[in-house]
Scaffold this motif. Sequence first.
Motif, PDB file in Angstrom:
ATOM      1  N   ASP A 188      13.062  12.802   0.875  1.00 32.17           N
ATOM      2  CA  ASP A 188      13.124  14.047   0.470  1.00 32.17           C
ATOM      3  C   ASP A 188      13.273  14.982   1.545  1.00 32.17           C
ATOM      4  OD1 ASP A 188      12.704  16.632  -0.893  1.00 32.17           O
ATOM      5  OD2 ASP A 188      10.596  16.185  -1.335  1.00 32.17           O
ATOM      6  N   LEU A 189      14.520  15.385   1.936  1.00 33.55           N
ATOM      7  CA  LEU A 189      14.600  16.232   2.933  1.00 33.55           C
ATOM      8  C   LEU A 189      14.972  17.874   2.577  1.00 33.55           C
ATOM      9  CD1 LEU A 189      17.265  14.148   4.779  1.00 33.55           C
ATOM     10  CD2 LEU A 189      14.836  14.175   5.226  1.00 33.55           C
ATOM     11  N   SER A 190      14.448  18.228   1.349  1.00 36.47           N
ATOM     12  CA  SER A 190      14.596  19.485   0.949  1.00 36.47           C
ATOM     13  C   SER A 190      14.125  20.449   1.653  1.00 36.47           C
ATOM     14  CB  SER A 190      14.229  19.583  -0.738  1.00 36.47           C
ATOM     15  OG  SER A 190      12.903  18.997  -0.876  1.00 36.47           O
ATOM     16  N   TYR A 191      14.273  21.798   1.291  1.00 40.65           N
ATOM     17  CA  TYR A 191      13.885  22.829   1.692  1.00 40.65           C
ATOM     18  C   TYR A 191      12.774  23.373   0.720  1.00 40.65           C
ATOM     19  CZ  TYR A 191      17.717  23.116   5.002  1.00 40.65           C
ATOM     20  OH  TYR A 191      18.649  23.154   6.017  1.00 40.65           O
ATOM     21  N   VAL A 192      12.398  24.700   0.691  1.00 42.98           N
ATOM     22  CA  VAL A 192      11.460  25.158  -0.001  1.00 42.98           C
ATOM     23  C   VAL A 192      11.866  25.539  -1.383  1.00 42.98           C
ATOM     24  CG1 VAL A 192      11.936  27.575   0.517  1.00 42.98           C
ATOM     25  CG2 VAL A 192       9.357  27.099  -0.172  1.00 42.98           C
ATOM     26  N   ASP A 193      11.474  26.062  -2.502  1.00 43.98           N
ATOM     27  CA  ASP A 193      12.059  26.426  -3.801  1.00 43.98           C
ATOM     28  C   ASP A 193      12.989  27.339  -3.550  1.00 43.98           C
ATOM     29  OD1 ASP A 193      10.682  29.147  -4.696  1.00 43.98           O
ATOM     30  OD2 ASP A 193       9.452  27.677  -3.436  1.00 43.98           O
ATOM     31  N   PRO A 194      14.071  27.475  -4.423  1.00 37.37           N
ATOM     32  CA  PRO A 194      14.463  26.274  -5.600  1.00 37.37           C
ATOM     33  C   PRO A 194      15.105  25.219  -4.959  1.00 37.37           C
ATOM     34  CG  PRO A 194      16.202  27.980  -5.501  1.00 37.37           C
ATOM     35  CD  PRO A 194      15.072  28.406  -4.414  1.00 37.37           C
ATOM     36  N   ASP A 195      15.126  24.974  -3.615  1.00 32.58           N
ATOM     37  CA  ASP A 195      15.923  23.844  -3.238  1.00 32.58           C
ATOM     38  C   ASP A 195      15.148  22.532  -3.503  1.00 32.58           C
ATOM     39  OD1 ASP A 195      18.231  23.086  -1.634  1.00 32.58           O
ATOM     40  OD2 ASP A 195      16.655  22.046  -0.287  1.00 32.58           O
ATOM     41  N   ASN A 196      13.901  22.496  -3.601  1.00 29.86           N
ATOM     42  CA  ASN A 196      13.164  21.248  -3.944  1.00 29.86           C
ATOM     43  C   ASN A 196      12.880  20.954  -5.507  1.00 29.86           C
ATOM     44  OD1 ASN A 196      11.115  23.142  -4.276  1.00 29.86           O
ATOM     45  ND2 ASN A 196       9.666  22.874  -2.850  1.00 29.86           N
ATOM     46  N   ARG A 197      13.650  21.961  -6.244  1.00 32.70           N
ATOM     47  CA  ARG A 197      13.515  21.849  -7.665  1.00 32.70           C
ATOM     48  C   ARG A 197      14.926  21.358  -8.193  1.00 32.70           C
ATOM     49  NH1 ARG A 197      10.002  27.157  -8.864  1.00 32.70           N
ATOM     50  NH2 ARG A 197       8.471  26.626  -7.198  1.00 32.70           N
ATOM     51  N   ARG A 198      15.896  20.705  -7.389  1.00 35.72           N
ATOM     52  CA  ARG A 198      17.182  20.577  -7.742  1.00 35.72           C
ATOM     53  C   ARG A 198      16.890  19.329  -8.688  1.00 35.72           C
ATOM     54  NH1 ARG A 198      19.747  19.176  -2.294  1.00 35.72           N
ATOM     55  NH2 ARG A 198      17.746  18.977  -1.757  1.00 35.72           N
ATOM     56  N   PRO A 199      18.156  19.046  -9.476  1.00 31.02           N
ATOM     57  CA  PRO A 199      17.876  17.897 -10.376  1.00 31.02           C
ATOM     58  C   PRO A 199      17.620  16.491  -9.680  1.00 31.02           C
ATOM     59  CG  PRO A 199      19.709  19.316 -10.989  1.00 31.02           C
ATOM     60  CD  PRO A 199      19.296  19.773  -9.776  1.00 31.02           C
ATOM     61  N   VAL A 200      17.204  15.459 -10.098  1.00 34.48           N
ATOM     62  CA  VAL A 200      16.716  14.328  -9.503  1.00 34.48           C
ATOM     63  C   VAL A 200      17.828  13.397 -10.272  1.00 34.48           C
ATOM     64  CG1 VAL A 200      15.001  12.586  -9.177  1.00 34.48           C
ATOM     65  CG2 VAL A 200      14.268  14.990  -9.226  1.00 34.48           C
ATOM     66  N   ASP A 201      18.155  12.502  -9.424  1.00 30.97           N
ATOM     67  CA  ASP A 201      19.074  11.403  -9.515  1.00 30.97           C
ATOM     68  C   ASP A 201      18.262   9.995 -10.208  1.00 30.97           C
ATOM     69  OD1 ASP A 201      20.817   9.384 -10.262  1.00 30.97           O
ATOM     70  OD2 ASP A 201      21.964   9.750  -8.334  1.00 30.97           O
ATOM     71  N   TYR A 202      17.773  10.007 -11.650  1.00 28.02           N
ATOM     72  CA  TYR A 202      16.849   9.093 -11.964  1.00 28.02           C
ATOM     73  C   TYR A 202      17.521   7.756 -12.166  1.00 28.02           C
ATOM     74  CZ  TYR A 202      12.902  12.623 -12.422  1.00 28.02           C
ATOM     75  OH  TYR A 202      12.176  13.557 -12.037  1.00 28.02           O
ATOM     76  N   THR A 203      18.850   7.783 -12.525  1.00 33.21           N
ATOM     77  CA  THR A 203      19.492   6.748 -12.887  1.00 33.21           C
ATOM     78  C   THR A 203      19.384   5.856 -11.456  1.00 33.21           C
ATOM     79  OG1 THR A 203      20.904   7.740 -14.684  1.00 33.21           O
ATOM     80  CG2 THR A 203      21.531   5.684 -13.255  1.00 33.21           C
ATOM     81  N   TYR A 204      19.711   6.530 -10.400  1.00 31.44           N
ATOM     82  CA  TYR A 204      19.841   5.908  -9.015  1.00 31.44           C
ATOM     83  C   TYR A 204      18.482   5.239  -8.931  1.00 31.44           C
ATOM     84  CZ  TYR A 204      19.912   4.871  -4.133  1.00 31.44           C
ATOM     85  OH  TYR A 204      19.636   4.554  -2.931  1.00 31.44           O
ATOM     86  N   ARG A 205      17.432   6.069  -9.043  1.00 36.48           N
ATOM     87  CA  ARG A 205      15.902   5.196  -8.767  1.00 36.48           C
ATOM     88  C   ARG A 205      15.584   4.373  -9.709  1.00 36.48           C
ATOM     89  NH1 ARG A 205      17.034   9.994  -6.987  1.00 36.48           N
ATOM     90  NH2 ARG A 205      15.702  10.739  -5.287  1.00 36.48           N
ATOM     91  N   LYS A 206      16.214   4.347 -11.065  1.00 32.08           N
ATOM     92  CA  LYS A 206      15.736   3.239 -11.859  1.00 32.08           C
ATOM     93  C   LYS A 206      16.493   1.963 -11.447  1.00 32.08           C
ATOM     94  CE  LYS A 206      15.053   6.003 -16.207  1.00 32.08           C
ATOM     95  NZ  LYS A 206      15.512   6.545 -17.283  1.00 32.08           N
TER      96      LYS A 206
END
Length: 354
Positions: A188-206
């Motif tokens: 997780d290399l995100s910045y502050v909101d809204p950058d840290n609320r971008r869609p998550v690639d759950y398929t990759y994680r599964k």
Amino acid sequence: ENFGLNVSGFHERMRKRMEDFPLSINATSTHDTKRGEDARMRINVLSELGEEWFEKVKEWKEIGTSIREKGTAPDANEEYFIFQMLIGAWPFKGEPGEEFVDRSTAYLQKVLREAKENSSWAAPDEEYENRVYDYLKSLLKKGKFRSSFLDFQERIKGYGALKSLSQSVLKITAPGIPDIYQGSECWDLSYVDPDNRRPVDYTYRKNVLSEIKAFSSESIKVELKGLKLNFFNGKIKMYCIHRALQVRNSFKEVFEVGEYIPLEVSGKYLETVLAFARKQGDKYVLVIVPVLVTGLFDHDLNLKNSVGEEEILKLPEGFPQEWKNAFSEEIFDIKQFSAGDLFEHFPVALLTNS
């Protein structure tokens, strides 16, 4: 008002946490953190490479002087902030494209306005802000800067990954209830909101989770070598979290009501390695993680040959002698651990006596 903690200070905090808030949440990222948890760990590496970092800053500031067209935008603090920002958020692989620049300028707008030095939400100075954005864009195109920056960043990202793995293990094993924010199962290399609320690639994680669940005991050391070699893809972090949560699930009472026992590492590594035990009845869990990484590992996440045989931890009297490492699946029948015993195959250690 606390400028960091030493290892003994951490242990004291954990003892107090056990007394006062044993079931509080251990969160390393939320919807409102100002940087992603792994970006912060990269920036923490700079404290271990202070002299080299300041030499780089000096070099980059000189390069920056040549691309300012007018005025003083950004000022010295903002320029220093931009260097740190790039260290934290630069992609693990590939070139940062337009999306990275757009995200970075959106972040800078929020930073500039909330600092209230040269702009603010109440009285935005868009001309000044645009000059800061132009500085960033010009800096990223400057070959001399990129050459110097990428050489340094290559090392920082590996050392930052090591600190991130330690952070993940501490979050799961220290007093409290671990909380894993959406998407931070991988880097997780995100910045502050809204950058840290971008869609998550759950398929990759599964898919990654299915892959690491299929690791066999016979091939585990080969698999760990592959995770380290390709640490940039985030699978190593998910593996670390997955195995640590399995231990927590198997030793629920140990983590929810068990004792927190600080362990003293050998003098040379007193502030380099953090170790503690969780104990309930005859069940023990040992946690041993590096907190200062550049002296122990190279930036490819491998233990340095020069430290492999050095003793790091001697267990107190009354502790069991048989242990299993949850990450490497190695079995130990010893009471004294070297750096090689603990970190040869995986850069953090989580041992159980069962």
